[in-house]
Design a protein around this motif. Structure first.
Motif, PDB file in Angstrom:
ATOM      1  N   LEU A 252       0.820  -1.206   0.000  1.00 33.45           N
ATOM      2  CA  LEU A 252       0.000   0.000   0.000  1.00 33.45           C
ATOM      3  C   LEU A 252       0.859   1.263   0.000  1.00 33.45           C
ATOM      4  O   LEU A 252       0.523   2.258  -0.663  1.00 33.45           O
ATOM      5  CB  LEU A 252      -0.933   0.003   1.212  1.00 33.45           C
ATOM      6  N   SER A 253       1.965   1.223   0.726  1.00 38.25           N
ATOM      7  CA  SER A 253       2.813   2.408   0.835  1.00 38.25           C
ATOM      8  C   SER A 253       3.365   2.832  -0.525  1.00 38.25           C
ATOM      9  O   SER A 253       3.621   4.018  -0.761  1.00 38.25           O
ATOM     10  CB  SER A 253       3.971   2.148   1.803  1.00 38.25           C
ATOM     11  N   ARG A 254       3.540   1.891  -1.453  1.00 38.80           N
ATOM     12  CA  ARG A 254       4.032   2.222  -2.793  1.00 38.80           C
ATOM     13  C   ARG A 254       2.943   2.894  -3.627  1.00 38.80           C
ATOM     14  O   ARG A 254       3.237   3.571  -4.623  1.00 38.80           O
ATOM     15  CB  ARG A 254       4.522   0.962  -3.491  1.00 38.80           C
ATOM     16  N   HIS A 258       0.572   8.160  -5.291  1.00 43.84           N
ATOM     17  CA  HIS A 258      -0.426   8.389  -6.340  1.00 43.84           C
ATOM     18  C   HIS A 258      -1.751   8.841  -5.722  1.00 43.84           C
ATOM     19  O   HIS A 258      -2.414   9.738  -6.250  1.00 43.84           O
ATOM     20  CB  HIS A 258      -0.626   7.110  -7.159  1.00 43.84           C
ATOM     21  N   LEU A 259      -2.130   8.231  -4.604  1.00 38.10           N
ATOM     22  CA  LEU A 259      -3.367   8.620  -3.927  1.00 38.10           C
ATOM     23  C   LEU A 259      -3.330  10.090  -3.529  1.00 38.10           C
ATOM     24  O   LEU A 259      -4.321  10.818  -3.679  1.00 38.10           O
ATOM     25  CB  LEU A 259      -3.582   7.738  -2.688  1.00 38.10           C
ATOM     26  N   GLY A 260      -2.196  10.551  -3.039  1.00 37.61           N
ATOM     27  CA  GLY A 260      -2.083  11.931  -2.594  1.00 37.61           C
ATOM     28  C   GLY A 260      -2.227  12.949  -3.705  1.00 37.61           C
ATOM     29  O   GLY A 260      -2.456  14.134  -3.440  1.00 37.61           O
ATOM     30  N   ASN A 285       4.611   3.448  10.403  1.00 44.76           N
ATOM     31  CA  ASN A 285       4.914   4.532   9.467  1.00 44.76           C
ATOM     32  C   ASN A 285       3.983   4.491   8.263  1.00 44.76           C
ATOM     33  O   ASN A 285       3.549   5.536   7.767  1.00 44.76           O
ATOM     34  CB  ASN A 285       6.370   4.441   9.010  1.00 44.76           C
ATOM     35  N   CYS A 286       3.691   3.274   7.794  1.00 42.08           N
ATOM     36  CA  CYS A 286       2.782   3.138   6.649  1.00 42.08           C
ATOM     37  C   CYS A 286       1.384   3.636   6.994  1.00 42.08           C
ATOM     38  O   CYS A 286       0.724   4.299   6.171  1.00 42.08           O
ATOM     39  CB  CYS A 286       2.725   1.678   6.197  1.00 42.08           C
ATOM     40  N   VAL A 287       0.911   3.312   8.192  1.00 44.43           N
ATOM     41  CA  VAL A 287      -0.405   3.789   8.625  1.00 44.43           C
ATOM     42  C   VAL A 287      -0.408   5.309   8.670  1.00 44.43           C
ATOM     43  O   VAL A 287      -1.356   5.969   8.217  1.00 44.43           O
ATOM     44  CB  VAL A 287      -0.776   3.202  10.001  1.00 44.43           C
ATOM     45  N   ASN A 288       0.646   5.897   9.193  1.00 38.79           N
ATOM     46  CA  ASN A 288       0.740   7.359   9.258  1.00 38.79           C
ATOM     47  C   ASN A 288       0.783   7.976   7.864  1.00 38.79           C
ATOM     48  O   ASN A 288       0.202   9.034   7.619  1.00 38.79           O
ATOM     49  CB  ASN A 288       1.967   7.772  10.061  1.00 38.79           C
ATOM     50  N   GLN A 289       1.498   7.321   6.950  1.00 40.20           N
ATOM     51  CA  GLN A 289       1.563   7.821   5.570  1.00 40.20           C
ATOM     52  C   GLN A 289       0.188   7.783   4.910  1.00 40.20           C
ATOM     53  O   GLN A 289      -0.192   8.716   4.184  1.00 40.20           O
ATOM     54  CB  GLN A 289       2.543   6.982   4.749  1.00 40.20           C
ATOM     55  N   LEU A 290      -0.550   6.708   5.169  1.00 43.30           N
ATOM     56  CA  LEU A 290      -1.890   6.587   4.593  1.00 43.30           C
ATOM     57  C   LEU A 290      -2.790   7.705   5.088  1.00 43.30           C
ATOM     58  O   LEU A 290      -3.438   8.406   4.294  1.00 43.30           O
ATOM     59  CB  LEU A 290      -2.493   5.228   4.945  1.00 43.30           C
ATOM     60  N   THR A 291      -2.860   7.886   6.387  1.00 45.87           N
ATOM     61  CA  THR A 291      -3.776   8.889   6.934  1.00 45.87           C
ATOM     62  C   THR A 291      -3.345  10.301   6.545  1.00 45.87           C
ATOM     63  O   THR A 291      -4.189  11.184   6.357  1.00 45.87           O
ATOM     64  CB  THR A 291      -3.845   8.756   8.465  1.00 45.87           C
ATOM     65  N   ALA A 292      -2.040  10.503   6.379  1.00 48.62           N
ATOM     66  CA  ALA A 292      -1.566  11.833   5.975  1.00 48.62           C
ATOM     67  C   ALA A 292      -2.033  12.197   4.569  1.00 48.62           C
ATOM     68  O   ALA A 292      -2.195  13.380   4.249  1.00 48.62           O
ATOM     69  CB  ALA A 292      -0.041  11.889   6.056  1.00 48.62           C
TER      70      ALA A 292
END
Length: 511
Positions: A252-254, A258-260, A285-292
């Motif tokens: 998901l982190s990769r 694109h989502l952002g 960190n991945c969870v934080n990246q997603l929510t950000a």
């Protein structure tokens, strides 16, 4: 014989324009026969395009598409006299072939390669979506006659204005890009040939050909392939995104960069995102990246989270980064904690919800006072509420009834798969009688309709209890309110609906 018409209608420039303004249907085969006759000599048909009346372009294009006249299609795309070519609607009505699709794109490719475009060129949008402009081809086939908005010239776009300014300044004007509108469904290990061909053309023409995708569905496909596709899509055009992949957080982190960049996203569904049993710093960190990334989605209105294994204890991390109030929040088949439910009831982004879904979220062991508060907060806007398969008991459900009675906009309430008694169902009916907009209630088979503790459903008892509820609805002056029971079939597990009479599952019926 033609009916007598006002004098002004005889002053039209041509028979065709008069014909289309009279609201008189054309013989359904006339245009088809004319197009077929012209296409018998494809070279002659191509030569005739320069002087062909615009009214004849659509029927000729339809005939060329159905007859797989690829060279004529290629030429007609270059000379298309309307701002939009709704090819997707035509592909829905006719079985598309790869050669005809490629011919249309080849025509567009030739057009974009020209420094000086044809005199009659007006094409700005190639629409490949299947369910748009449904009436365009019907109109021009003579089956329905009305004025088509696609005939009207569109106002000059900013790009066109800039071109004129650059020309006056002695600069070489930059050509306006042609937009390709398409809804993408990415699945399997390989791309289908039509999508591959489109991406190839978009990559070749760069800034001259923009792929705009309003709806994007992503299923099982290697991340590398997904990223290649997204590189040629205008990400700010995506408004509806579904990710239905069994992804680990690292995968998901990769995808997150694109989502952002999907700044106009309005609807987001994330499904089946998993983490390892023991959380690592990288996973956090991945969870934080997603929510950000939610900070970059200022227009998000609908959020669907399904089978997200990391959600328990982290719901506040997900929701706190939302910029605007949601209209829809659906959390399904997830584990949530008491603190998650408490935060949800206080979250600023859910105060204006129209649709709340918690299907498959086990609430048996939780204090539902927070859910009661949430329902009260959204009582002025909530239209649909889904509490299916939540394990809600009689005592918990009874505590929610006062809050439900204040939901003035509620139209649909579903709470199938919960162990609820007949007494509580009757209490629900009385609490919701004042909700004038409530039209559909889907409820579980009451506990009294089961024969034993093993969950064997007694259809006769269920029919009696359902009749009792119908009787109460009639006495309360709401006979038209649709109350229907849904319970799993004891033999195969499929859902069975029960209205006035049980709708039997096929496994009940004799061979």
């Amino acid at each position: 014989m033609w009916p007598k018409l006002p004098q002004r209608m005889y002053l039209q420039d041509s028979f065709q324009s008069r014909f289309f303004r009279m609201n008189v249907q054309a013989p359904p085969r006339l245009l088809e026969l004319g197009a077929q006759c012209l296409l018998r000599n494809e070279a002659l048909a191509i030569m005739a395009l320069e002087e062909l009346p615009i009214e004849l372009f659509p029927p000729l294009f339809m005939e060329a598409f159905a007859g797989r006249h690829t060279e004529a299609l290629k030429a007609m795309v270059q000379a298309w006299p309307f701002p939009c070519l709704p090819l997707g609607a035509l592909m829905q009505d006719h079985q598309p072939h790869l050669d005809t699709f490629q011919a249309a794109l080849d025509g567009l490719d030739v057009l974009l390669a020209q420094e000086v475009r044809p005199r009659r060129w007006k094409l700005q949008v190639l629409d490949l979506r299947r369910k748009t402009h449904q009436d365009f081809w019907t109109l021009w086939s003579g089956m329905k006659v009305s004025v088509c908005s696609l005939l009207e010239p569109e106002p000059a776009q900013p790009m066109q204005k800039r071109c004129r300014v650059e020309a006056q300044a002695g600069l070489k004007p930059e050509q306006a890009p042609v937009e390709v509108l398409v809804d993408l469904c990415i699945k399997e290990d390989t791309l289908d040939e039509t999508l591959s061909y489109l991406l190839k053309k978009a990559k070749k023409r760069g800034k001259l050909l923009h792929i705009r995708c309003q709806k994007l569905r992503i299923f099982t496909m290697p991340m590398q392939s997904i990223r290649k596709i997204l590189k040629v899509v205008q990400l700010d055009s995506i408004q509806d995104l579904e990710v239905n992949c069994i992804w680990k957080l690292a995968t998901l982190s990769r995808f997150l960069p694109h989502l952002g960049r999907m700044g106009n996203l309005r609807r987001l569904l994330l499904s089946r995102i998993h983490i390892l049993p023991h959380t690592t710093p990288d996973q956090e960190n991945c969870v934080n990246q997603l929510t950000a990334q939610f900070l970059n989605l200022p227009h998000l209105q609908e959020l669907y989270l399904d089978s997200i294994s990391f959600l328990e204890g982290r719901l506040h991390q997900v929701l706190r980064c939302l910029n605007t109030p949601l209209e829809t929040l659906s959390i399904t088949n997830c584990l949530i904690s008491e603190s998650d439910l408490t935060y949800l009831s206080q979250c600023p982004s859910v105060s204006l919800l129209k649709d709340l879904g918690l299907s498959g979220v086990n609430l048996t062991s939780l204090n539902l006072e927070s859910l009661q508060v949430l329902i009260e907060r959204t009582s002025a806007t909530l239209q649909e509420l889904d509490l299916d398969e939540c394990g809600i008991m009689d005592s918990q459900f009874s505590a929610l009834l006062p809050s439900l009675s204040g939901c003035s906009q509620l139209t649909t309430f579903s709470f199938c798969g919960n162990p609820i008694s007949m007494a509580v169902l009757e209490s629900l009916l009385h609490h919701t009688m004042g909700l004038s907009k409530l039209s559909h209630v889907l409820y579980p088979a009451p506990l009294e309709s089961y024969e034993d503790v093993h969950g064997t459903l007694h259809l006769g008892l269920l029919a009696q209890l359902h009749a009792r509820l119908k009787q109460l609805l009639c006495k309360s002056g709401r006979p038209s309110m649709f109350w229907v029971s849904a319970s799993p079939c004891p033999h195969c597990g499929d859902q069975i609906l029960y209205d006035t009479e049980p709708i039997l599952c096929p496994c009940y019926l004799p061979d």
